[in-house]
Design a protein around this motif. Structure first.
Motif, PDB file in Angstrom:
ATOM      1  N   ASP A 431       0.896  -1.153   0.000  1.00  0.00           N
ATOM      2  CA  ASP A 431       0.000   0.000   0.000  1.00  0.00           C
ATOM      3  C   ASP A 431       0.930   1.196   0.000  1.00  0.00           C
ATOM      4  O   ASP A 431       1.931   1.173   0.698  1.00  0.00           O
ATOM      5  N   ILE A 432       0.601   2.215  -0.781  1.00  0.00           N
ATOM      6  CA  ILE A 432       1.435   3.416  -0.712  1.00  0.00           C
ATOM      7  C   ILE A 432       0.893   4.282   0.414  1.00  0.00           C
ATOM      8  O   ILE A 432      -0.251   4.731   0.372  1.00  0.00           O
ATOM      9  N   ARG A 433       1.715   4.491   1.410  1.00  0.00           N
ATOM     10  CA  ARG A 433       1.244   5.208   2.593  1.00  0.00           C
ATOM     11  C   ARG A 433       1.848   6.604   2.693  1.00  0.00           C
ATOM     12  O   ARG A 433       2.460   6.972   3.687  1.00  0.00           O
ATOM     13  N   GLU A 439       1.007  13.023   0.196  1.00  0.00           N
ATOM     14  CA  GLU A 439       0.370  12.464  -0.989  1.00  0.00           C
ATOM     15  C   GLU A 439       0.860  13.168  -2.262  1.00  0.00           C
ATOM     16  O   GLU A 439       0.942  12.571  -3.330  1.00  0.00           O
ATOM     17  N   VAL A 477      -1.420  -6.716  -8.374  1.00  0.00           N
ATOM     18  CA  VAL A 477      -2.807  -6.781  -7.913  1.00  0.00           C
ATOM     19  C   VAL A 477      -3.717  -5.928  -8.778  1.00  0.00           C
ATOM     20  O   VAL A 477      -4.834  -6.308  -9.116  1.00  0.00           O
ATOM     21  N   GLY A 480      -5.064  -7.302 -11.877  1.00  0.00           N
ATOM     22  CA  GLY A 480      -5.824  -8.530 -11.691  1.00  0.00           C
ATOM     23  C   GLY A 480      -4.934  -9.739 -11.425  1.00  0.00           C
ATOM     24  O   GLY A 480      -5.332 -10.877 -11.654  1.00  0.00           O
TER      25      GLY A 480
ATOM     26  N   ARG C 252      -7.663  12.807  -1.801  1.00  0.00           N
ATOM     27  CA  ARG C 252      -6.981  12.218  -2.953  1.00  0.00           C
ATOM     28  C   ARG C 252      -7.864  12.338  -4.201  1.00  0.00           C
ATOM     29  O   ARG C 252      -7.951  11.414  -4.996  1.00  0.00           O
ATOM     30  N   LEU C 254      -8.630  14.449  -7.481  1.00  0.00           N
ATOM     31  CA  LEU C 254      -8.160  15.485  -8.394  1.00  0.00           C
ATOM     32  C   LEU C 254      -9.314  16.269  -8.996  1.00  0.00           C
ATOM     33  O   LEU C 254      -9.170  17.433  -9.357  1.00  0.00           O
ATOM     34  N   TYR C 289     -11.241   0.751  -0.764  1.00  0.00           N
ATOM     35  CA  TYR C 289     -10.072   1.599  -0.519  1.00  0.00           C
ATOM     36  C   TYR C 289      -9.182   1.721  -1.744  1.00  0.00           C
ATOM     37  O   TYR C 289      -9.300   0.949  -2.695  1.00  0.00           O
ATOM     38  N   ASP C 291      -5.531   2.752  -0.993  1.00  0.00           N
ATOM     39  CA  ASP C 291      -4.436   2.147  -0.226  1.00  0.00           C
ATOM     40  C   ASP C 291      -4.892   2.168   1.226  1.00  0.00           C
ATOM     41  O   ASP C 291      -5.529   3.138   1.642  1.00  0.00           O
ATOM     42  N   ILE C 292      -4.563   1.143   1.986  1.00  0.00           N
ATOM     43  CA  ILE C 292      -4.856   1.213   3.422  1.00  0.00           C
ATOM     44  C   ILE C 292      -3.644   1.806   4.105  1.00  0.00           C
ATOM     45  O   ILE C 292      -2.555   1.246   4.048  1.00  0.00           O
ATOM     46  N   ARG C 293      -3.855   2.960   4.728  1.00  0.00           N
ATOM     47  CA  ARG C 293      -2.732   3.691   5.308  1.00  0.00           C
ATOM     48  C   ARG C 293      -2.738   3.560   6.825  1.00  0.00           C
ATOM     49  O   ARG C 293      -3.131   4.458   7.550  1.00  0.00           O
ATOM     50  N   ALA C 294      -2.300   2.390   7.278  1.00  0.00           N
ATOM     51  CA  ALA C 294      -2.242   2.097   8.708  1.00  0.00           C
ATOM     52  C   ALA C 294      -0.802   2.253   9.143  1.00  0.00           C
ATOM     53  O   ALA C 294      -0.088   1.280   9.297  1.00  0.00           O
ATOM     54  N   TYR C 303      -5.247  -2.954  11.837  1.00  0.00           N
ATOM     55  CA  TYR C 303      -5.787  -3.276  10.508  1.00  0.00           C
ATOM     56  C   TYR C 303      -5.854  -4.795  10.328  1.00  0.00           C
ATOM     57  O   TYR C 303      -6.882  -5.336   9.888  1.00  0.00           O
ATOM     58  N   GLN C 304      -4.797  -5.470  10.696  1.00  0.00           N
ATOM     59  CA  GLN C 304      -4.789  -6.938  10.567  1.00  0.00           C
ATOM     60  C   GLN C 304      -5.869  -7.555  11.459  1.00  0.00           C
ATOM     61  O   GLN C 304      -6.504  -8.539  11.086  1.00  0.00           O
ATOM     62  N   LYS C 307      -9.149  -7.349   9.720  1.00  0.00           N
ATOM     63  CA  LYS C 307      -9.245  -8.397   8.687  1.00  0.00           C
ATOM     64  C   LYS C 307      -9.599  -9.730   9.344  1.00  0.00           C
ATOM     65  O   LYS C 307     -10.456 -10.467   8.847  1.00  0.00           O
ATOM     66  N   LYS C 315     -10.096  -3.420  -2.776  1.00  0.00           N
ATOM     67  CA  LYS C 315      -9.371  -2.328  -3.418  1.00  0.00           C
ATOM     68  C   LYS C 315     -10.143  -1.916  -4.662  1.00  0.00           C
ATOM     69  O   LYS C 315     -10.294  -2.691  -5.597  1.00  0.00           O
ATOM     70  N   SER C 336     -10.672  -5.476  -8.208  1.00  0.00           N
ATOM     71  CA  SER C 336      -9.398  -5.758  -8.879  1.00  0.00           C
ATOM     72  C   SER C 336      -8.912  -7.182  -8.616  1.00  0.00           C
ATOM     73  O   SER C 336      -8.071  -7.692  -9.337  1.00  0.00           O
ATOM     74  N   ASN C 337      -9.439  -7.808  -7.578  1.00  0.00           N
ATOM     75  CA  ASN C 337      -9.071  -9.211  -7.346  1.00  0.00           C
ATOM     76  C   ASN C 337      -9.620 -10.109  -8.448  1.00  0.00           C
ATOM     77  O   ASN C 337      -8.947 -11.014  -8.925  1.00  0.00           O
ATOM     78  N   ASN C 339     -10.890  -8.810 -11.292  1.00  0.00           N
ATOM     79  CA  ASN C 339     -10.755  -8.161 -12.576  1.00  0.00           C
ATOM     80  C   ASN C 339     -12.092  -7.924 -13.271  1.00  0.00           C
ATOM     81  O   ASN C 339     -12.226  -8.161 -14.467  1.00  0.00           O
TER      82      ASN C 339
END
Lengths: 657, 97, 430
Positions: A431-433, A439, A477, A480, C252, C254, C289, C291-294, C303-304, C307, C315, C336-337, C339
Motif C-alpha cells: 500500500d502506498i502510505r 500524498e 494486484v 488482476g 486524494r 483530483l 479503498y 491504499d490502506i494507510r495504517a 488493521y490486521q 481483517k 481495493k 481488482s481481485n 478483474n
C-alpha cells in the motif's frame, strides 16, 4: 499520634464509562448493593463521571452532604485517579480520603458474564469503601528538584530537546554514544520537503546549540547507571577517550598522514576512512576522533599536532544529578536476512540507507555507478522488514508499519528523477502510505513516470539473477494478478526501522518496551511522551517509527512535559511512604535488612529511646518492611495492614453475596 | 430564587428595542409544521408502542422524517424506546404530557 | 476597560488547544483560551471510541476539558472570536476579541434543561451533524464544557417561554456582544480542520439517499450518546446489516482539486468497522479503498485485527447507482481481485469524509502575514528544524491547523507548540 476515627460519611460514585462499563456491569445494581452499606451516605451512577458534569456532582455532594470520604468506581486509576483527586481537593476534602476502584479493566472488560462482572464490581467497591474508612488525610511530600535534564541520544531528537529545554532555562546534559552528534539524519541524502541535505538539517540545529551556555555535550559516552526518582536522579556516565583533546591548525595533515584505512561505517562501507577521522565535513564536535580499534599507536599524527593528541587518554566515569531524563536513542535500519530478496546473494541488492549514501557520494557526476557499473534501472521493494506476516516458522517478525519508508522512497524517486532523468524506476509496494500532505509526493512521482506495481500481501516479489542482470518478478494486484517481470541494474530494499538497543536502556531506566521493542509511552493520547516512570520522557524513533519533522515535534513535546515538571524547581511526590510508630517498634531491625533503598535507619525519639526511622525522600513505598515487622510498627501511609485486611474481608463478603 | 413579578421579561424589552412585531414568517411556518408532525407522532404512539415504519403508515409521513423527530423527542424525554422487533426496528412510546 | 495581559493566547478549544493551554498553564504561564463554539472539546468530544486502543474518546477528552475549565492559570472564553491581531514587536501582540451574546447568564444557568424543553422551535442539531433536532435555546451536547445553555437568536421566535420557565432568571435577551482588546506575549493557533462537505460531490447523493451518511454521523451513532440511541438507518430506523465504507471521500480527489490524503480516514473507518461488528454481530462490513494507510504505532496490527474479525477490504473505487424504495443503496465497483465490475446492495453507505483546511484565521493577522500552503493549511516554515513555527515569529501552530493529523500526533504537537511558546515568552516577556 491522635486517636484515629473511622470515616462515616462516604459517597460512592459508579461510572458507566458510556457503555464501557455499563454494557457488562449492572451499574444500578452496584449502586443498590452499596448504598445502605455501613458508612455510606450516598451512592450514585453517571454516564461519564470524569466529565465536568460528573465532577461537579461529586464536588457539590461533598459540600452539601459533608462527605468525609469518596469512592469512585470507574476506569483504571492510571487514567483518572488524578482527575478525581483534584475534584475532591476542589471540594475542600483531603485527596487521600478518596479511593479509585477499577471496575472497567478488572470487571467489565475482563468478563463476558454480566452477572459475574457485576458481582466482582460490587466486591471491589466494598473493598474500596473499607479502604476509605481507614484512610488518613495526607499531604504530598514537597522536594527540591534539580533544574536539569539528562538527554540520552544526540540525534536530531536529542538536539531539539536540548535546544528547547535550555531555552526554558533548564540545564542540559546531552549524552551521545557515538563520537559525533547528528545520528541517522546526518546520513540522509536529501530531505523532504525542500531537498535540504541531512547534514544541513543537523548543522542548522547544531549552530543554534553552539550558542547555548547551559548545555553540556558528552560524546563517545554511555549512560551506565541511573537511580533515584523524579527531581533527583543520580546518573553515571562512562566517557570513552577521544584521544584528540584540542584542535590544531595542522589537524588535516595529521589525518592525511595516518597509515591505517578501514571501511567507513558512516557510508556503510562504501568508502574508507583513517583511524583518525571526521565522519563528514562540519561534523560536531569539531574535533576528529581516533578509533582505538583501528589505531596502531604508530604516533605519526602526534608528530604533526603534538599535544593536541593524547594517545594515553583514559576513559572517565562521571556522576551527576538531574531532575528528569529524556530518552532519544533512535532506531536502526532493518538488516535483511541473507537471501531475503537476494540480499547478500547478488551484489547489486542494497538497502535504502546504503542507496542514500551512494546517492550522496555520487553528487558530483551525472551517472550513477555502483560496483563499477552504470545504473540505468532500479527496482524498489517496499515493506522489507515491516508489516511482516508471521507464519509460524519465520521467527520474530516486525508486524508494524515503519511509517517513514513510503514517503522517503517516493521523495527519493522525484529527486532521483531530477538528477538522473534517464534512470527507470519500478516501485513494488503493498500500500502506498504517503499520508496527509505527503500524498503530493506520490502524485508527482507518478506523473514523472515512476512505475508502481502493487504486490499481494502474502506473495512478495522474487529477486533472481539472469545474464548478469537482476530480475524482479511479482504479481500485480491492480492488473488482476498478472505476473510482471522486470530486468534492472539495481534492487533497493526499502527497509523499515527497528528500535536501537532499547532493551539496554529500558533496563537501566526501568521503563518498558512495547510490541516491536520500541519504548512504551504511558498512554498514546493522555501521556504520549511520558513513561510510566515519573520524570522519564521518550521522543523520536526510539518510541516509534517517525519522520524527521515528527521526531522533532515529539522531542519538543517531551521537553515541554519535562519543563513543566521542573520549571518551578520543586516537585511534589506521592506520600506513599512507610512510617514508624515508635511506641510499637521493638527494634527487630528486620525492616532495615529488607529495605531495598536503605531508607531506614535509627534515631532517638523523645522519651522512647532509639527506634527505627524512615527517610521519606529515599522510601519508594514498596512495603517490604511492613511485611516483615513483627509488631506492625512500620506501616505504609497509603495502605496500612489493617486496611488490607478489611479490604479483603469486604471483597470476599461481596463475592459471597 | 424568586423572580420579581413586576419586572418585564427581557424578551419584550428586546422586541421593543429592535422594533420586532412578529418573528420571521418562514420561521413561524417551520414551527407550525414541526408541531403538526409532533402531534401526529404523539397520536400514533400515545397508547401503543410502534416502530418508525408503523408510525409512517399511520401518519402518512416519510419514515426518515419520523425517525428525525423521534430522535429529537427522545432527547427531550418525550418518547422512549420500548423493545426491538425481530426485524431490527425499535418500538417507541410517547412519554410526555 | 483596561487591557488584560496574558502570556499566551490559544485560539481553538479542541483537543490541541486544550492540551497546549494546559501544558503552558502547568508551567505557570497565564493563558487565554478562546473557542468560537459554545463548548470546548472540538471534534474529539463528539467521537465514539478512538483507534487503535479503542478507548472511549470522552474518557480522554472530557477530563482534559474539565481541567482546562478549572485551571487557575487558564481564562476560558467560549462563543468567542478573535477579530484582529496586531503584532507590535516581539513578545507583544494586541488582540481584539469578540464575545458573542449567549442571551443566557452562564453564572446563573444550572443546565437544568427546562428552557430547552419549553422552546417550541426545532432546528437541525449541528453537534449531531443533523441526525436529530435541537431547540433554539440549547445546551450544545451532553459532555459540553461549560455545560450552559445558549440561545440561537437567528432561530428565535421571541415567545419568551424560556425566560418564563428559567428557575434562576438566567435568560437575558438584552445580552450584547462584548468587544475588547487584550495583550498577549505569544500565540498558538489550534484552529483545527473542517470536515469535507459531501454536497460538494453530488455523485455521493448525500442528502438525497437517506442511507448515505458521513463517517462523523457514524461516530455519533456509535457513541454512548447516540442521537438514535443506537445504530439505525436514517431512512427508516431499522438496524443495518450490510454496511459499506467509501474511503477517500473528499481526499486524494483530483476532480475536487484536492489531492491530499486526510491521514485518519483509513484508521477511523477500520475502527468503526470493528465497533460495528461488536454492536451488530450479524452485520457485514465492506471497506472500499485505494491504499490502506495504517502507518502509526499499533495501526498495522489494528488493521490486521479488523481483517481477522471478518471486515471485507476491497481495493477499488465504488460509485452509487441507485436507491431502492426501502432505502437500500445499489453500488457498483471494480473488483481488482477478480478483474471485473460488480454490483452489490448495502443498507448503509458511510462516506469516510476527509479533513479540509480551516485557514480563515489567516485574515485576523492585520500587520503580519500568516502563510498558508496552496490548499489553505497553515504553513510550517521550518519543517525539519522547528516544525511548529509559522511565518510569524511568536505564533505557533498545533494540531490539524497545519494539516491532517491523528489524535496522538495532535496532542504531541500541542505540547511541542507549548514548548516553543514557553521559550519565546521567556525570551521576550518584559
Amino acid at each position: 499520634m491522635s486517636k484515629f476515627v473511622e470515616r462515616q460519611r462516604i459517597g460512592v460514585y459508579v461510572c458507566h464509562c458510556g457503555g464501557n462499563i455499563s454494557d457488562y456491569v449492572d451499574v444500578k445494581e452496584v449502586v443498590n448493593a452499596v448504598k445502605d452499606y455501613p458508612g455510606v451516605v450516598l451512592a450514585k451512577d453517571f454516564i461519564f463521571m470524569c466529565s465536568d458534569a460528573g465532577q461537579k456532582m461529586i464536588e457539590e455532594d461533598i459540600k452539601k452532604h459533608n462527605l468525609d470520604g469518596v469512592v469512585v468506581a470507574a476506569c483504571s486509576p492510571k487514567l483518572h485517579e488524578m482527575t478525581f483527586r483534584n475534584v475532591v481537593t476542589r471540594a475542600g476534602l483531603n485527596p487521600f480520603l478518596f479511593y479509585h476502584v477499577n471496575i472497567r479493566e478488572q470487571s467489565s472488560w475482563a468478563h463476558r458474564d454480566r452477572k459475574y462482572s457485576t458481582k466482582k464490581a460490587i466486591s471491589h467497591v466494598l473493598a474500596g469503601i473499607e479502604y476509605v474508612k481507614l484512610a488518613s488525610a495526607l499531604e504530598k511530600i514537597r522536594m527540591k528538584a534539580e533544574k536539569s535534564v539528562l538527554i540520552i541520544g544526540g540525534g536530531i531528537a536529542g538536539i531539539r530537546a536540548a535546544l528547547d529545554l535550555s531555552g526554558m532555562g533548564i540545564n542540559v546534559v546531552l549524552v551521545e554514544k557515538e563520537p559525533f552528534l547528528g545520528g541517522r539524519t546526518a546520513r540522509i541524502w536529501r530531505t523532504h520537503p525542500n531537498g535540504k541535505k541531512g547534514v544541513d538539517v543537523v548543522r542548522g540545529l547544531i549552530n543554534e546549540l553552539k550558542e547555548r551556555d547551559n548545555v553540556v555535550i558528552l560524546t563517545n559516552s554511555e549512560v551506565t547507571h541511573v537511580e533515584g526518582f523524579v527531581g533527583n536522579f543520580k546518573v553515571k556516565v562512562h566517557v570513552n577517550p577521544r584521544y584528540v583533546i584540542k584542535n590544531h591548525p595542522r589537524m588535516k595533515e595529521a589525518i592525511d598522514v595516518c597509515p591505517v584505512t578501514v571501511p567507513d561505517e558512516f557510508n556503510y562501507g562504501l568508502t574508507t576512512r583513517k583511524a583518525i577521522y571526521y565522519p563528514y565535513e562540519g561534523a560536531y564536535p569539531e574535533l576528529p576522533v581516533i578509533d582505538p580499534k583501528a589505531c596502531t599507536r604508530c604516533g605519526e599524527c602526534v608528530k604533526i599536532v603534538g599535544d593536541a593528541i593524547d594517545l594515553s587518554q583514559k576513559p572517565m566515569d562521571l556522576e551527576f544529578k538531574v531532575g528528569a531524563i529524556v530518552v532519544t536513542t533512535g532506531f536502526k535500519p532493518y538488516e535483511p536476512k541473507p537471501g531475503e530478496f537476494g540480499y547478500k546473494e547478488y551484489g547489486n541488492v542494497i538497502t535504502l540507507p546504503v542507496f542514500d549514501r551512494l546517492l550522496d557520494l555520487s553528487e558530483g557526476g551525472n551517472k550513477l555507478i555502483y560496483n563499477g557499473k552504470e545504473i540505468n534501472s532500479i527496482a524498489f521493494i517496499y515493506c522489507v522488514g515491516s508489516r511482516q506476516i508471521p507464519n509460524g516458522s519465520n521467527g520474530k517478525v516486525n508486524e508494524y508499519c515503519s511509517r517513514y519508508c513510503c514517503n522517503a522512497t517516493i521523495y527519493r524517486a522525484s529527486q532521483l528523477k531530477r538528477k538522473y532523468p534517464h534512470i527507470k524506476q519500478y516501485h513494488f509496494y503493498r500500500d502506498i502510505r504517503t499520508y496527509g500532505l505527503n500524498e503530493l509526493l506520490y502524485l508527482k512521482a507518478g506523473e514523472e513516470g515512476a512505475v508502481f506495481i502493487k504486490y499481494p500481501d502474502e506473495e512478495p516479489p522474487k529477486v533472481y539473477g539472469e545474464d548478469g542482470k537482476l530480475i524482479v518478478e511479482s504479481k500485480d494486484v491492480v492488473l488482476g494478478g498478472d505476473t510482471v517481470r522486470t530486468k534492472v541494474d539495481l534492487v533497493v530494499l526499502v527497509v523499515g526501522m527497528e528500535p536501537y538497543d532499547t532493551k539496554k536502556i529500558s533496563d537501566i531506566l526501568s521503563i518498558s518496551t512495547g510490541k516491536g521493542g520500541f519504548l512504551q509511552e504511558a498512554h498514546p493520547k493522555l501521556r504520549p511522551v511520558e513513561t510510566l516512570k515519573s520524570g522519564i520522557y521518550i521522543a523520536g524513533t526510539a518510541q516509534a517509527p517517525r519522520t524527521i519533522s515528527e521526531t522533532l515535534i515529539s522531542a519538543s513535546a517531551a521537553s515541554a512535559k519535562a519543563a513543566s515538571m521542573l520549571i518551578k524547581g520543586e516537585i511534589e511526590l506521592e506520600p506513599r511512604v512507610a512510617r514508624v510508630d515508635p511506641e510499637k517498634c521493638n527494634l527487630s531491625k528486620r525492616c532495615v535488612e529488607v529495605c531495598p533503598t536503605g531508607a531506614i535507619s535509627f534515631k532517638e525519639y523523645e522519651g522512647l529511646g532509639t527506634k527505627a526511622w524512615v527517610n521519606e525522600a529515599m522510601c519508594i513505598g514498596c512495603g517490604a518492611c511492613t511485611a516483615v515487622c513483627p509488631t506492625e510498627a512500620i506501616q505504609l501511609n497509603t495502605l496500612k495492614t489493617t486496611q488490607i485486611k478489611r479490604m479483603i474481608e469486604a471483597a470476599i463478603k461481596g463475592l459471597e453475596r | 430564587m424568586v423572580l420579581s413579578e413586576k419586572k418585564e421579561l427581557t424578551v419584550f424589552t428586546y422586541k421593543k428595542l429592535k422594533g420586532i412585531k412578529m418573528p420571521p414568517k418562514e420561521l413561524v411556518e417551520k414551527v407550525r409544521k414541526a408541531t403538526i408532525i409532533q402531534n401526529k407522532i404523539k397520536a400514533a404512539i400515545i397508547n401503543s408502542p410502534k416502530t418508525v415504519p408503523e408510525i409512517a403508515k399511520e401518519t402518512g409521513l416519510d419514515t426518515h422524517v419520523i425517525l428525525w423527530y423521534v430522535a429529537t423527542l427522545l432527547r427531550y424525554g418525550l418518547v422512549e424506546k420500548v423493545e426491538k422487533t425481530d426485524e431490527g426496528y425499535w418500538k417507541y412510546i410517547w412519554k410526555g404530557r | 476597560m483596561s487591557e488584560e495581559t496574558y502570556d499566551a493566547l490559544v485560539i481553538g478549544g479542541g483537543i490541541a488547544g486544550i492540551e497546549s493551554a494546559l501544558t503552558l498553564a502547568d508551567m505557570g504561564f497565564k493563558v487565554l483560551l478562546v473557542e468560537k463554539e459554545p463548548s470546548i472539546g472540538g471534534k474529539m468530544a463528539l467521537l465514539s471510541k478512538v483507534f487503535p486502543t479503542l478507548d472511549c474518546a470522552s474518557c480522554i477528552s472530557t477530563p482534559k476539558m474539565a481541567s482546562a475549565y478549572h485551571h487557575p492559570n487558564i481564562t476560558l472564553k467560549v462563543y468567542t472570536e478573535v477579530l484582529e491581531i496586531y503584532k507590535q514587536g516581539e513578545g507583544n501582540f494586541e488582540v481584539l476579541i469578540r464575545e458573542k451574546p449567549k442571551y443566557v447568564d452562564p453564572q446563573a444557568c444550572t443546565a437544568c434543561t427546562l428552557c430547552e424543553k419549553a422552546c417550541p422551535v426545532i432546528v437541525p442539531d449541528e453537534f449531531q451533524f443533523g441526525l436529530r433536532g435541537r431547540k433554539a435555546i440549547y445546551i450544545p451536547f451532553d459532555i459540553a464544557v461549560p455545560k450552559k445553555a445558549v440561545l440561537d437568536i437567528k432561530n428565535c421566535i421571541f415567545c419568551g417561554q424560556c425566560e418564563r420557565v428559567c428557575p434562576t432568571g438566567a435568560i437575558n435577551f438584552l445580552d450584547e456582544p462584548k468587544e475588547y482588546k487584550v495583550k498577549v506575549h505569544s500565540i498558538i493557533l489550534a484552529t483545527g480542520y473542517k470536515l469535507f462537505d459531501p454536497l460538494k460531490k453530488p455523485e455521493f447523493k448525500f442528502g438525497q439517499f437517506k442511507n448515505v451518511i458521513t463517517s462523523m454521523q457514524m461516530e455519533r451513532l456509535l457513541s454512548p450518546t447516540s442521537p438514535y440511541e443506537g445504530i439505525l438507518k436514517p431512512k427508516d430506523g431499522g438496524e443495518p446489516m450490510k454496511i459499506a465504507y467509501f474511503l477517500c471521500a473528499g481526499s486524494r480527489d483530483l476532480k475536487l482539486n484536492y489531492p491530499l490524503c486526510s491521514q485518519v480516514c483509513c484508521m477511523y473507518s477500520i475502527k468503526q468497522a470493528q465497533l460495528l461488528l461488536g454492536a451488530l454481530p450479524l452485520a457485514d462490513v465492506y471497506i472500499f479503498y485505494i491504499d490502506i494507510r495504517a502507518f502509526g504505532k499499533g495501526y498495522e496490527e489494528f488493521y490486521q485485527q479488523a481483517k481477522a474479525m471478518g471486515v471485507n477490504f476491497i481495493k477499488g473505487q465504488p460509485s452509487l447507482l441507485d436507491e431502492k424504495s426501502d432505502g437500500t443503496v445499489v453500488v457498483t465497483y471494480w473488483d481488482s481481485n477478480d478483474n471485473q465490475f460488480k454490483v452489490d446492495e448495502f443498507d448503509l453507505v458511510v462516506l469516510s469524509v476527509g479533513l479540509w483546511p480551516n485557514g480563515d484565521i489567516a485574515k485576523v493577522f492585520k500587520n503580519a502575514k500568516l502563510e498558508l500552503d496552496e490548499y489553505g493549511w497553515i504553513k510550517r516554515i521550518d519543517e525539519n528544524g522547528n516544525p511548529v513555527k509559522t511565518s510569524i515569529e511568536g505564533v505557533f501552530v498545533a494540531g490539524t491547523a497545519s494539516g491532517p493529523k491523528d489524535i496522538p500526533e495532535t496532542i504531541i504537537e500541542a505540547n511541542a507548540a507549548a514548548s516553543q511558546a514557553a521559550k519565546y515568552i521567556i525570551k521576550y516577556k518584559r
